[in-house]
Design a protein around this motif. Structure first.
Motif, mmCIF file in Angstrom:
data_model
loop_
_atom_site.group_PDB
_atom_site.id
_atom_site.type_symbol
_atom_site.label_atom_id
_atom_site.label_comp_id
_atom_site.label_asym_id
_atom_site.label_seq_id
_atom_site.Cartn_x
_atom_site.Cartn_y
_atom_site.Cartn_z
ATOM 1 N N GLY A 1 8.585 -1.787 -1.342
ATOM 2 C CA GLY A 1 9.688 -2.573 -0.541
ATOM 3 C C GLY A 1 9.073 -3.797 0.943
ATOM 4 N N ILE A 2 8.197 -3.248 1.998
ATOM 5 C CA ILE A 2 7.808 -3.700 2.744
ATOM 6 C C ILE A 2 6.147 -4.634 2.230
ATOM 7 N N GLY A 3 5.734 -3.948 1.102
ATOM 8 C CA GLY A 3 4.295 -4.492 0.949
ATOM 9 C C GLY A 3 4.861 -5.883 -0.641
ATOM 10 N N ILE A 4 5.890 -5.129 -1.549
ATOM 11 C CA ILE A 4 5.889 -6.353 -2.330
ATOM 12 C C ILE A 4 6.352 -7.261 -1.231
ATOM 13 N N THR A 5 7.001 -7.298 -0.228
ATOM 14 C CA THR A 5 7.607 -8.541 0.690
ATOM 15 C C THR A 5 6.476 -9.190 0.859
ATOM 16 N N GLY A 6 5.481 -8.251 1.643
ATOM 17 C CA GLY A 6 4.931 -9.359 1.768
ATOM 18 C C GLY A 6 3.657 -9.971 0.564
ATOM 19 N N GLY B 1 -0.441 -11.520 4.627
ATOM 20 C CA GLY B 1 -1.710 -9.882 3.954
ATOM 21 C C GLY B 1 -1.313 -9.584 5.234
ATOM 22 N N PHE B 2 -0.924 -9.420 6.659
ATOM 23 C CA PHE B 2 -0.741 -8.041 7.173
ATOM 24 C C PHE B 2 0.548 -7.347 6.674
ATOM 25 N N VAL B 3 1.746 -8.169 6.566
ATOM 26 C CA VAL B 3 2.905 -7.456 5.748
ATOM 27 C C VAL B 3 2.303 -7.127 4.574
ATOM 28 N N ALA B 4 2.649 -7.123 4.207
ATOM 29 C CA ALA B 4 1.592 -6.394 2.554
ATOM 30 C C ALA B 4 1.274 -5.720 2.484
ATOM 31 N N MET B 5 0.121 -5.448 3.398
ATOM 32 C CA MET B 5 -1.199 -4.713 3.743
ATOM 33 C C MET B 5 -0.347 -2.599 4.440
ATOM 34 N N THR B 6 0.207 -3.507 5.194
ATOM 35 C CA THR B 6 1.551 -2.942 6.317
ATOM 36 C C THR B 6 2.017 -1.889 4.994
ATOM 37 N N ALA C 1 2.599 7.957 8.906
ATOM 38 C CA ALA C 1 2.039 6.320 7.540
ATOM 39 C C ALA C 1 2.723 4.976 8.005
ATOM 40 N N THR C 2 3.456 5.104 9.167
ATOM 41 C CA THR C 2 3.221 3.820 9.708
ATOM 42 C C THR C 2 2.863 3.496 10.348
ATOM 43 N N ALA C 3 2.019 4.411 11.491
ATOM 44 C CA ALA C 3 0.831 4.590 12.103
ATOM 45 C C ALA C 3 -0.068 3.657 11.094
ATOM 46 N N ALA C 4 -0.598 4.405 10.215
ATOM 47 C CA ALA C 4 -1.336 4.125 9.427
ATOM 48 C C ALA C 4 -1.623 3.040 8.486
ATOM 49 N N GLY C 5 -0.635 2.475 8.223
ATOM 50 C CA GLY C 5 0.470 1.286 7.530
ATOM 51 C C GLY C 5 -0.240 -0.061 8.351
ATOM 52 N N ALA C 6 0.202 0.172 9.551
ATOM 53 C CA ALA C 6 -0.671 -0.796 10.857
ATOM 54 C C ALA C 6 -1.333 -1.169 10.930
ATOM 55 N N GLY D 1 -6.335 -4.815 10.070
ATOM 56 C CA GLY D 1 -7.400 -5.368 9.170
ATOM 57 C C GLY D 1 -7.702 -6.562 8.403
ATOM 58 N N ALA D 2 -6.596 -6.102 7.297
ATOM 59 C CA ALA D 2 -6.452 -6.890 6.600
ATOM 60 C C ALA D 2 -6.226 -8.576 7.644
ATOM 61 N N ALA D 3 -5.426 -8.267 8.355
ATOM 62 C CA ALA D 3 -5.099 -9.812 8.584
ATOM 63 C C ALA D 3 -5.860 -10.371 9.608
ATOM 64 N N TRP D 4 -7.016 -9.422 9.980
ATOM 65 C CA TRP D 4 -8.189 -10.032 10.612
ATOM 66 C C TRP D 4 -9.565 -10.273 9.229
ATOM 67 N N LEU D 5 -9.351 -10.090 8.117
ATOM 68 C CA LEU D 5 -9.921 -10.623 7.157
ATOM 69 C C LEU D 5 -9.458 -11.716 6.835
ATOM 70 N N THR D 6 -8.032 -11.649 5.978
ATOM 71 C CA THR D 6 -8.019 -12.567 5.844
ATOM 72 C C THR D 6 -7.611 -14.041 6.950
#
Length: 169
Positions: free
Chosen positions: A6-11, A48-53, A71-76, A81-86
């Protein structure tokens, strides 16, 4: 896992909305953080941060590698990383500027041809070249000029009109 998906789809939805509402978060803060987080609060970076988290957390949880906290830590980490690349990609795109836009003053000294005869102290039209592109302007001259006469631009009263004089043979 449904929470992470749900968080990924929201992103992803937020990313789609960023195409329409780009600059929304920067404007919402009304200059409070000017220069502090420049570009980091752009809608594409946050999306990007929200989707990839969300998706990173779902993958970590789905593989059985870790529990919900891991999983929360890995997602963060993946989201950061996605936010930085974006952010880096958007900065690179913003630096990719084209040449300087020509101004009306750049017409001074330009040569051209009369396409509509110019009566004495009246208006006609000339075809000029500005930055390699043809430009048709309203033109006036102190002396009458026939169609096809070569002229020089000696003044630019506005962006669409010029004062010309004939080229001396």
């Amino acid at each position: 896992m449904a929470w992470f998906l749900g968080i990924g789809i929201t992103g992803v939805v937020l990313l789609a909305l960023s195409l329409v509402f780009d600059g929304l978060l920067e404007g919402a803060l009304d200059g409070v953080l000017d220069g502090v987080l420049e570009g980091w609060l752009s809608l594409p970076v946050v999306a990007g941060f929200v989707a990839m988290t969300g998706f990173g957390g779902a993958i970590a949880l789905g593989t059985g590698w870790t529990g919900p906290a891991g999983a929360t830590a890995a997602g963060a980490v993946v989201g950061t990383g996605a936010a930085w690349l974006t952010y880096r990609f958007s900065r690179a795109l913003m630096r990719d500027q084209s040449a300087v836009t020509p101004r009306a003053d750049d017409l001074l000294g330009t040569s051209g041809k009369v396409v509509t005869a110019i009566p004495a102290q009246g208006y006609g039209e000339v075809l000029l070249r500005l930055a390699g592109q043809p430009l048709k302007c309203a033109a006036r001259s102190a002396v009458p000029l026939a169609r096809g006469a070569e002229v020089w631009v000696e003044a630019v009263p506005s962006g669409t009109s010029v004062v010309v004089r004939p080229v001396d043979g």
